[in-house]
Write an enzyme that holds these catalytic residues in place. Structure first.
Site, PDB file in Angstrom:
ATOM      1  N   LYS A 126       0.983  -1.155  -0.044  1.00  0.00           N
ATOM      2  CA  LYS A 126       0.151  -0.058  -0.133  1.00  0.00           C
ATOM      3  C   LYS A 126       0.908   1.401  -0.078  1.00  0.00           C
ATOM      4  O   LYS A 126       2.056   1.211   0.209  1.00  0.00           O
ATOM      5  CB  LYS A 126      -0.984   0.170   1.050  1.00  0.00           C
ATOM      6  CG  LYS A 126      -1.934   0.906   1.008  1.00  0.00           C
ATOM      7  CD  LYS A 126      -3.372   0.330   0.543  1.00  0.00           C
ATOM      8  CE  LYS A 126      -4.418   0.995   0.180  1.00  0.00           C
ATOM      9  NZ  LYS A 126      -5.380   0.275  -0.518  1.00  0.00           N
ATOM     10  N   ASP A 166      -6.760   4.604  -4.848  1.00  0.00           N
ATOM     11  CA  ASP A 166      -7.676   4.140  -3.413  1.00  0.00           C
ATOM     12  C   ASP A 166      -8.124   5.600  -3.286  1.00  0.00           C
ATOM     13  O   ASP A 166      -8.597   6.412  -4.142  1.00  0.00           O
ATOM     14  CB  ASP A 166      -6.482   3.725  -2.407  1.00  0.00           C
ATOM     15  CG  ASP A 166      -7.386   3.364  -1.081  1.00  0.00           C
ATOM     16  OD1 ASP A 166      -7.735   2.251  -1.113  1.00  0.00           O
ATOM     17  OD2 ASP A 166      -7.240   4.287  -0.064  1.00  0.00           O
TER      18      ASP A 166
HETATM   19  P1  NDP Z   1     -13.199   7.724  -3.167  1.00  0.00           P
HETATM   20  O1  NDP Z   1     -12.144   8.687  -2.653  1.00  0.00           O
HETATM   21  O2  NDP Z   1     -13.639   7.641  -4.504  1.00  0.00           O
HETATM   22  O3  NDP Z   1     -14.413   7.966  -2.085  1.00  0.00           O
HETATM   23  C1  NDP Z   1     -14.217   7.847  -0.747  1.00  0.00           C
HETATM   24  C2  NDP Z   1     -15.631   8.300  -0.154  1.00  0.00           C
HETATM   25  O4  NDP Z   1     -15.608   8.292   1.341  1.00  0.00           O
HETATM   26  C3  NDP Z   1     -15.778   9.876  -0.423  1.00  0.00           C
HETATM   27  O5  NDP Z   1     -17.478   9.945  -0.494  1.00  0.00           O
HETATM   28  C4  NDP Z   1     -15.580  10.521   0.923  1.00  0.00           C
HETATM   29  O6  NDP Z   1     -16.142  11.764   1.175  1.00  0.00           O
HETATM   30  C5  NDP Z   1     -15.718   9.440   1.919  1.00  0.00           C
HETATM   31  N1  NDP Z   1     -14.697   9.688   2.791  1.00  0.00           N
HETATM   32  C6  NDP Z   1     -13.310   9.420   2.690  1.00  0.00           C
HETATM   33  N2  NDP Z   1     -12.804   9.945   3.858  1.00  0.00           N
HETATM   34  C7  NDP Z   1     -13.959   9.980   4.576  1.00  0.00           C
HETATM   35  C8  NDP Z   1     -13.845  10.518   6.202  1.00  0.00           C
HETATM   36  N3  NDP Z   1     -12.942  10.332   6.868  1.00  0.00           N
HETATM   37  N4  NDP Z   1     -15.173  10.467   6.779  1.00  0.00           N
HETATM   38  C9  NDP Z   1     -16.324  10.326   6.217  1.00  0.00           C
HETATM   39  N5  NDP Z   1     -16.077  10.254   5.013  1.00  0.00           N
HETATM   40  C10 NDP Z   1     -15.133  10.022   4.154  1.00  0.00           C
HETATM   41  O7  NDP Z   1     -12.329   6.530  -2.534  1.00  0.00           O
HETATM   42  P2  NDP Z   1     -13.012   4.715  -2.798  1.00  0.00           P
HETATM   43  O8  NDP Z   1     -14.655   4.719  -3.039  1.00  0.00           O
HETATM   44  O9  NDP Z   1     -11.997   4.266  -3.787  1.00  0.00           O
HETATM   45  O10 NDP Z   1     -12.677   3.966  -1.497  1.00  0.00           O
HETATM   46  C11 NDP Z   1     -13.478   4.056  -0.341  1.00  0.00           C
HETATM   47  C12 NDP Z   1     -13.012   2.798   0.775  1.00  0.00           C
HETATM   48  O11 NDP Z   1     -12.875   1.858  -0.156  1.00  0.00           O
HETATM   49  C13 NDP Z   1     -11.786   3.145   1.247  1.00  0.00           C
HETATM   50  O12 NDP Z   1     -11.502   2.485   2.321  1.00  0.00           O
HETATM   51  C14 NDP Z   1     -10.849   2.244   0.218  1.00  0.00           C
HETATM   52  O13 NDP Z   1      -9.620   1.879   0.901  1.00  0.00           O
HETATM   53  C15 NDP Z   1     -11.668   1.133  -0.002  1.00  0.00           C
HETATM   54  N6  NDP Z   1     -11.371   0.295  -1.234  1.00  0.00           N
HETATM   55  C16 NDP Z   1     -11.376   1.024  -2.410  1.00  0.00           C
HETATM   56  C17 NDP Z   1     -10.954  -0.063  -3.609  1.00  0.00           C
HETATM   57  C18 NDP Z   1     -11.260   0.581  -5.009  1.00  0.00           C
HETATM   58  O14 NDP Z   1     -11.062  -0.055  -5.947  1.00  0.00           O
HETATM   59  N7  NDP Z   1     -11.347   1.815  -5.189  1.00  0.00           N
HETATM   60  C19 NDP Z   1     -10.576  -1.214  -3.347  1.00  0.00           C
HETATM   61  C20 NDP Z   1     -10.834  -1.883  -2.101  1.00  0.00           C
HETATM   62  C21 NDP Z   1     -11.138  -0.916  -0.916  1.00  0.00           C
HETATM   63  P3  NDP Z   1     -15.252  13.209   0.645  1.00  0.00           P
HETATM   64  O15 NDP Z   1     -15.191  13.279  -0.959  1.00  0.00           O
HETATM   65  O16 NDP Z   1     -16.049  14.275   1.257  1.00  0.00           O
HETATM   66  O17 NDP Z   1     -13.887  12.989   1.115  1.00  0.00           O
END
Ligand code: NDP
Length: 444
Positions: A126, A166
């Site tokens: 990571k 991510d």
């Molecule tokens: P994105 O950046 O596309 O989206 C993240 C979302 O979560 C946004 O809506 C964001 O809101 C919100 N968010 C992030 N941090 C916080 C916080 N501290 N409190 C509240 N809301 C928060 O990321 P992904 O969708 O790619 O990833 C989401 C999760 O899934 C993560 O844990 C990631 O590690 C996991 N993941 C992702 C994969 C992938 O293929 N993308 C694969 C496997 C796991 P805002 O825009 O306001 O920050």
């Protein structure tokens, strides 16, 4: 003191300011204890758990860059190459102000087992930076990505370490990172996944984590003779994982009724309007209140609280530790049937245990969200062979992988007398393959 407890204590002592890393090491090691006990003598002799919990390599570097005002900014970059026993290491890059070494180590450690569960030959890693792409211009994001890669390229290549996206790293960032890698090395190779379709990306990669989460959830429910059709689904997040989880949930006949970002959340009892959500998040890069402003059926709430909504299935898809014990109690009080984790470690250990104690069907992240990395590995295969598969081919493979993951972890849970404890099942199944490969390769 048991071998597992000794190693947990040692990790806490040697890495004092990394609470998320302690959390994942504790969760994983405690749940694999029955499998460790069977081979304790051999594992102790070879310090297997000590090697497993210490990264092979961790790289920390400065990333200086110049913003649009001509000022110099300095961020910190990280890459933790945790374990390459079963293949070249792989795992996403996270750009978010909360990123520090402990967060990257927690994510890298989880990634070892997740990658193992896919059944594909990929080790765990990571990386990321405390850079915040929010509010930055495209040019600033490009400049940052180029400077980040100017250091990172020394440690990665298609057979060694293949990063992906991510939080905060999507198609735009991957494009800039890939461009800079190619410029410095002169190599057009599958060194990153999540690439655009015109330069080596795989169809269905964008959708993979969210779709995979729903294939997993659907399989888990079917195993109990429960249909996802017409079930109210509470989703957190509004990023890549959440959007495509909502899309597949709708295709399977479910009714996703919430979405959130770090500012607030919406409850939309008529079902989330996916077209509007995509327009706001993917095109306009707007906020959830913009969604509520344009959708009469939606209520907007500032801050946290999405888990108080009454629903049948919960899919946390935002970030780590977003469900604490109180949230878990609220979900159980509302008779939630299943919680499947789209985000990485969204439930605290207390919350996870509360779900398990209250017979909630609980799909842990490393199994439920493995679809993203699985399709990333399929992207690597296509790059190596210089071919492209169709969307349907990739989606079919993804579906099979998710069904296999469920079956494998369910069997492992049964084998260790913990039926339906998919936390134990996932950790043990993931661990056994890595441990076997590590033991075969000697003390390295
Ligand atoms: P994105 O950046 O596309 O989206 C993240 C979302 O979560 C946004 O809506 C964001 O809101 C919100 N968010 C992030 N941090 C916080 C916080 N501290 N409190 C509240 N809301 C928060 O990321 P992904 O969708 O790619 O990833 C989401 C999760 O899934 C993560 O844990 C990631 O590690 C996991 N993941 C992702 C994969 C992938 O293929 N993308 C694969 C496997 C796991 P805002 O825009 O306001 O920050």
């Amino acid at each position: 003191m048991s071998y597992v407890d000794e190693v947990i204590n040692q990790i806490k002592k040697e890495n004092p300011s990394e609470p998320e890393f302690h959390q994942t090491v504790t969760e994983v090691l405690k749940s694999i204890e029955p499998a460790v006990l069977e081979k304790e003598e051999e594992y102790r002799r070879d310090a297997l758990l000590e090697r497993l919990t210490n990264p092979e390599r961790q790289i920390k570097f400065r990333v200086p860059w110049v913003n649009d005002e001509g000022e110099v900014e300095v961020n910190t970059g990280y890459r933790v190459q945790f374990n390459s026993a079963i293949g070249p290491v792989k795992g996403g890059l996270r750009f978010h102000p909360s990123v520090n070494l402990g967060i990257i180590k927690f994510l890298g450690f989880e990634q070892i087992f997740k990658n193992s569960l896919t059944g594909l030959p990929i080790g765990g890693a990571k990386g990321g930076s405390n850079f915040d792409p929010k509010g930055k211009s495209d040019r600033e994001v490009m400049t940052f990505c180029q400077n980040f890669m100017t250091e990172l390229y020394k440690y990665i290549n298609a057979d060694r370490d293949v990063p992906a996206g991510d939080i905060g790293v999507g198609a735009r960032e991957i494009g800039y990172l890939f461009g800079q890698y190619k410029k410095i090395t002169g190599q057009f190779e599958g060194v990153l996944t999540g690439k655009g379709l015109t330069y080596g990306g795989s169809l269905a990669r964008t959708e993979a984590t969210g779709y995979g989460l729903l294939y997993f959830t659907d399989t888990l429910l079917k195993n109990e003779d429960i249909s996802i059709k017409d079930k109210d689904i509470i989703v957190s997040g509004a990023g890549n994982v959440a959007i495509y989880a909502i899309e597949k949930a709708k295709q399977l006949g479910g009714n996703p009724i919430t979405a959130s970002d770090s500012t607030g959340w919406v409850y939309d009892p008529e079902g989330i309007d996916l077209k509007l959500l995509k327009e706001i998040k993917e095109v306009r890069r707007g906020r959830m209140y913009d969604y509520a402003a344009e959708r009469p059926s939606a209520e907007y709430h500032e801050g946290k609280g999405v888990w108080t909504v009454d629903g049948d299935i919960a899919l946390p898809c935002a970030t780590q530790n977003e469900i604490d014990l109180n949230d878990a109690k609220a979900l159980v009080d509302n008779d939630v049937i299943a919680v499947c984790e789209g985000a990485n470690m969204p439930s605290t250990i207390d919350a996870t245990n509360y779900f398990l104690d209250n017979d909630v069907l609980f799909g842990p992240a490393k199994a439920a969200n493995a679809g993203g990395v699985a399709v990333s590995a399929l992207e690597m295969t296509q790059n190596s062979e210089r071919i492209h598969w169709t969307f349907e081919q990739v989606d079919d493979m993804l579906k099979n992988i998710m069904v296999n993951i469920f079956n494998n972890i369910s069997n492992a849970a049964d084998k260790y007398n913990k039926p339906k404890n998919f936390v134990v099942g996932a950790n043990i199944h993931g661990f056994e393959q890595v441990a076997d490969a590590m033991q075969s390769q000697g003390i390295v």
